[in-house]
Design a protein around this motif. Sequence first.
Motif, PDB file in Angstrom:
ATOM      1  N   THR A  53      64.307  49.799  86.477  1.00 11.98           N
ATOM      2  CA  THR A  53      65.055  48.543  86.434  1.00 11.98           C
ATOM      3  C   THR A  53      65.806  48.305  87.741  1.00 11.98           C
ATOM      4  OG1 THR A  53      65.359  48.883  84.051  1.00 11.98           O
ATOM      5  CG2 THR A  53      66.729  47.204  85.094  1.00 11.98           C
ATOM      6  N   ALA A  54      66.307  49.372  88.358  1.00 12.25           N
ATOM      7  CA  ALA A  54      67.101  49.258  89.582  1.00 12.25           C
ATOM      8  C   ALA A  54      66.303  48.695  90.753  1.00 12.25           C
ATOM      9  CB  ALA A  54      67.664  50.628  89.958  1.00 12.25           C
ATOM     10  N   ILE A  55      64.984  48.759  90.680  1.00 11.73           N
ATOM     11  CA  ILE A  55      64.172  48.197  91.762  1.00 11.73           C
ATOM     12  C   ILE A  55      64.455  46.705  91.927  1.00 11.73           C
ATOM     13  CG2 ILE A  55      61.790  47.673  92.465  1.00 11.73           C
ATOM     14  CD1 ILE A  55      60.953  50.274  91.067  1.00 11.73           C
ATOM     15  N   ALA A  56      64.690  46.012  90.812  1.00 12.88           N
ATOM     16  CA  ALA A  56      64.888  44.562  90.865  1.00 12.88           C
ATOM     17  C   ALA A  56      66.101  44.159  91.701  1.00 12.88           C
ATOM     18  CB  ALA A  56      64.985  43.995  89.450  1.00 12.88           C
ATOM     19  N   PRO A  57      67.330  44.643  91.392  1.00 11.92           N
ATOM     20  CA  PRO A  57      68.474  44.212  92.201  1.00 11.92           C
ATOM     21  C   PRO A  57      68.400  44.682  93.643  1.00 11.92           C
ATOM     22  CG  PRO A  57      69.136  45.942  90.675  1.00 11.92           C
ATOM     23  CD  PRO A  57      67.763  45.500  90.262  1.00 11.92           C
ATOM     24  N   LEU A  58      67.743  45.815  93.891  1.00 12.32           N
ATOM     25  CA  LEU A  58      67.584  46.260  95.272  1.00 12.32           C
ATOM     26  C   LEU A  58      66.751  45.248  96.066  1.00 12.32           C
ATOM     27  CD1 LEU A  58      66.961  50.085  94.790  1.00 12.32           C
ATOM     28  CD2 LEU A  58      68.986  48.998  95.779  1.00 12.32           C
ATOM     29  N   ILE A  59      65.709  44.717  95.436  1.00 14.91           N
ATOM     30  CA  ILE A  59      64.889  43.701  96.107  1.00 14.91           C
ATOM     31  C   ILE A  59      65.637  42.380  96.197  1.00 14.91           C
ATOM     32  CG2 ILE A  59      62.788  42.313  95.932  1.00 14.91           C
ATOM     33  CD1 ILE A  59      61.420  44.709  94.651  1.00 14.91           C
ATOM     34  N   PRO A 109      57.766  38.202  72.048  1.00 10.21           N
ATOM     35  CA  PRO A 109      56.734  38.889  71.260  1.00 10.21           C
ATOM     36  C   PRO A 109      55.635  39.506  72.120  1.00 10.21           C
ATOM     37  CG  PRO A 109      56.321  36.539  71.243  1.00 10.21           C
ATOM     38  CD  PRO A 109      57.589  36.730  72.036  1.00 10.21           C
ATOM     39  N   VAL A 110      55.816  39.506  73.432  1.00 10.94           N
ATOM     40  CA  VAL A 110      54.806  40.045  74.354  1.00 10.94           C
ATOM     41  C   VAL A 110      55.482  41.019  75.312  1.00 10.94           C
ATOM     42  CG1 VAL A 110      53.290  38.029  74.234  1.00 10.94           C
ATOM     43  CG2 VAL A 110      55.183  38.069  75.881  1.00 10.94           C
ATOM     44  N   GLY A 111      54.682  41.682  76.118  1.00  3.53           N
ATOM     45  CA  GLY A 111      55.205  42.634  77.077  1.00  3.53           C
ATOM     46  C   GLY A 111      55.864  41.975  78.270  1.00  3.53           C
ATOM     47  N   PRO A 112      56.552  42.766  79.096  1.00  5.56           N
ATOM     48  CA  PRO A 112      57.288  42.214  80.239  1.00  5.56           C
ATOM     49  C   PRO A 112      56.423  41.442  81.223  1.00  5.56           C
ATOM     50  CG  PRO A 112      57.992  44.464  79.797  1.00  5.56           C
ATOM     51  CD  PRO A 112      56.808  44.210  78.920  1.00  5.56           C
ATOM     52  N   ALA A 113      55.207  41.884  81.488  1.00  3.10           N
ATOM     53  CA  ALA A 113      54.351  41.189  82.450  1.00  3.10           C
ATOM     54  C   ALA A 113      53.995  39.786  81.956  1.00  3.10           C
ATOM     55  CB  ALA A 113      53.087  41.994  82.724  1.00  3.10           C
ATOM     56  N   ALA A 138      60.216  39.597  95.516  1.00  7.90           N
ATOM     57  CA  ALA A 138      61.413  39.102  94.832  1.00  7.90           C
ATOM     58  C   ALA A 138      61.093  38.438  93.500  1.00  7.90           C
ATOM     59  CB  ALA A 138      62.164  38.120  95.733  1.00  7.90           C
ATOM     60  N   SER A 139      59.839  38.057  93.284  1.00  8.27           N
ATOM     61  CA  SER A 139      59.471  37.427  92.013  1.00  8.27           C
ATOM     62  C   SER A 139      58.626  38.368  91.152  1.00  8.27           C
ATOM     63  CB  SER A 139      58.725  36.111  92.268  1.00  8.27           C
ATOM     64  OG  SER A 139      59.594  35.150  92.848  1.00  8.27           O
ATOM     65  N   VAL A 140      57.404  38.669  91.593  1.00 11.28           N
ATOM     66  CA  VAL A 140      56.491  39.445  90.749  1.00 11.28           C
ATOM     67  C   VAL A 140      57.042  40.846  90.479  1.00 11.28           C
ATOM     68  CG1 VAL A 140      54.199  40.456  90.588  1.00 11.28           C
ATOM     69  CG2 VAL A 140      54.463  38.145  91.493  1.00 11.28           C
ATOM     70  N   VAL A 141      57.274  41.608  91.523  1.00  5.08           N
ATOM     71  CA  VAL A 141      57.694  43.002  91.348  1.00  5.08           C
ATOM     72  C   VAL A 141      59.069  43.094  90.706  1.00  5.08           C
ATOM     73  CG1 VAL A 141      58.245  45.156  92.536  1.00  5.08           C
ATOM     74  CG2 VAL A 141      56.276  43.797  93.274  1.00  5.08           C
ATOM     75  N   ALA A 142      60.036  42.344  91.249  1.00  2.15           N
ATOM     76  CA  ALA A 142      61.416  42.462  90.764  1.00  2.15           C
ATOM     77  C   ALA A 142      61.551  42.023  89.312  1.00  2.15           C
ATOM     78  CB  ALA A 142      62.345  41.637  91.657  1.00  2.15           C
ATOM     79  N   TYR A 143      60.931  40.903  88.942  1.00  3.74           N
ATOM     80  CA  TYR A 143      61.083  40.430  87.571  1.00  3.74           C
ATOM     81  C   TYR A 143      60.340  41.303  86.571  1.00  3.74           C
ATOM     82  CZ  TYR A 143      63.873  36.296  88.392  1.00  3.74           C
ATOM     83  OH  TYR A 143      64.919  35.454  88.684  1.00  3.74           O
ATOM     84  N   LEU A 144      59.224  41.890  86.986  1.00  2.52           N
ATOM     85  CA  LEU A 144      58.545  42.837  86.102  1.00  2.52           C
ATOM     86  C   LEU A 144      59.464  44.014  85.783  1.00  2.52           C
ATOM     87  CD1 LEU A 144      54.890  43.016  87.476  1.00  2.52           C
ATOM     88  CD2 LEU A 144      55.604  42.255  85.213  1.00  2.52           C
ATOM     89  N   CYS A 145      60.098  44.551  86.797  1.00  4.30           N
ATOM     90  CA  CYS A 145      61.005  45.683  86.581  1.00  4.30           C
ATOM     91  C   CYS A 145      62.219  45.283  85.752  1.00  4.30           C
ATOM     92  CB  CYS A 145      61.459  46.240  87.927  1.00  4.30           C
ATOM     93  SG  CYS A 145      60.142  47.000  88.912  1.00  4.30           S
ATOM     94  N   TRP A 146      62.770  44.104  86.034  1.00  5.44           N
ATOM     95  CA  TRP A 146      63.987  43.666  85.346  1.00  5.44           C
ATOM     96  C   TRP A 146      63.746  43.397  83.867  1.00  5.44           C
ATOM     97  CZ3 TRP A 146      68.807  44.047  86.933  1.00  5.44           C
ATOM     98  CH2 TRP A 146      69.812  43.321  86.289  1.00  5.44           C
ATOM     99  N   PHE A 147      62.681  42.672  83.550  1.00  5.27           N
ATOM    100  CA  PHE A 147      62.411  42.368  82.141  1.00  5.27           C
ATOM    101  C   PHE A 147      61.876  43.579  81.384  1.00  5.27           C
ATOM    102  CE2 PHE A 147      62.489  37.942  83.726  1.00  5.27           C
ATOM    103  CZ  PHE A 147      63.458  37.465  82.864  1.00  5.27           C
ATOM    104  N   SER A 148      61.304  44.536  82.100  1.00  3.27           N
ATOM    105  CA  SER A 148      60.979  45.800  81.462  1.00  3.27           C
ATOM    106  C   SER A 148      62.265  46.496  81.024  1.00  3.27           C
ATOM    107  CB  SER A 148      60.199  46.700  82.422  1.00  3.27           C
ATOM    108  OG  SER A 148      58.926  46.157  82.694  1.00  3.27           O
TER     109      SER A 148
END
Length: 296
Positions: free
Chosen positions: A19-25, A177-181, A224-234
């Motif tokens: 999860t921490a990857i998101a705010p770092l980015i 009802p679906v996964g983070p991605a 900042a969008s794909v990678v960070a939001y995947l980590c954050w919503f995970s």
Amino acid sequence: MEVNFASMEVNSRSKILITAIAPLIWGSTYYVTRHFLPMDYPLTGSAIRALPAGLLLLLFTRQLPQGIWWVKTLVISSLTISGFFVLVYLAGSRLPSSIAALIMALSPIATILMARLLLNERITTPKLMGGILGIIGVALLLGGFSGTLDVLGLVASACAMLTSALGFVLTRRWQPPVGPATFTAWQLTAGGLVLFPLALVLEGPLPPQEPVTYAGYAYIIIFASVVAYLCWFSGLAHLQASTVSIIGLLNPLTGLLLGILLAGESLTLFQGLGCLLILTGIMWGTGTLRLSRTRA
């Protein structure tokens, strides 16, 4: 393509680290926006950040919302994507990268209060103290800044903090009802579709830019969008909203570090102390200090 913590069988600390990857980015987006992207196209820049990223994820997930989730996705994406991106873009173009990122560090307290009201999450001493230490650290970091701050930039940054906090709490409350991605794909696409026509009408087509500008857009789309939001919503799928918000305190540290290394911004003794307090607040609020003592 889904980042599924359960199937990966990772422990609590690994969830926190991912999860921490998101705010770092995200902390780096303020520097990129201020120094590489055109200042006069906040809607266009936000649409470029959201829509290509959402469509790219949809190519892999190949699943659309069903029923009420069309409405819920639109509500959440308006808070966390379309509205948030525009506000962050304005803040990043009008404030020093460190200051814009620092205001977002107030998000944990806002999220803790919203989570109590909307999710009935208990306000624990570690989370509360972690948030308070973060605020003190932010105050020390802000106190080391000398110069004039743009009022519109400050207001935009504060509103971005509040809207994102509410959107993340609603995400946790409604439980997609679906996964983070897949959920990230829905939000980025919905937010981009809202922003794109507004950008065309209010700002017109983006004029030709220098190659470095296109590189900046590529960075905010992919990282900042794909990678960070995947980590954050995970993280939001498996951690309490208040815990995730504490991890967000890493955001200003990235902004401050980039401001020092790349923009020539200075670091005072009080700002150094502020960094230490923020890191302590993150470790305390997320329970990593407790976990370390337990395993010692």
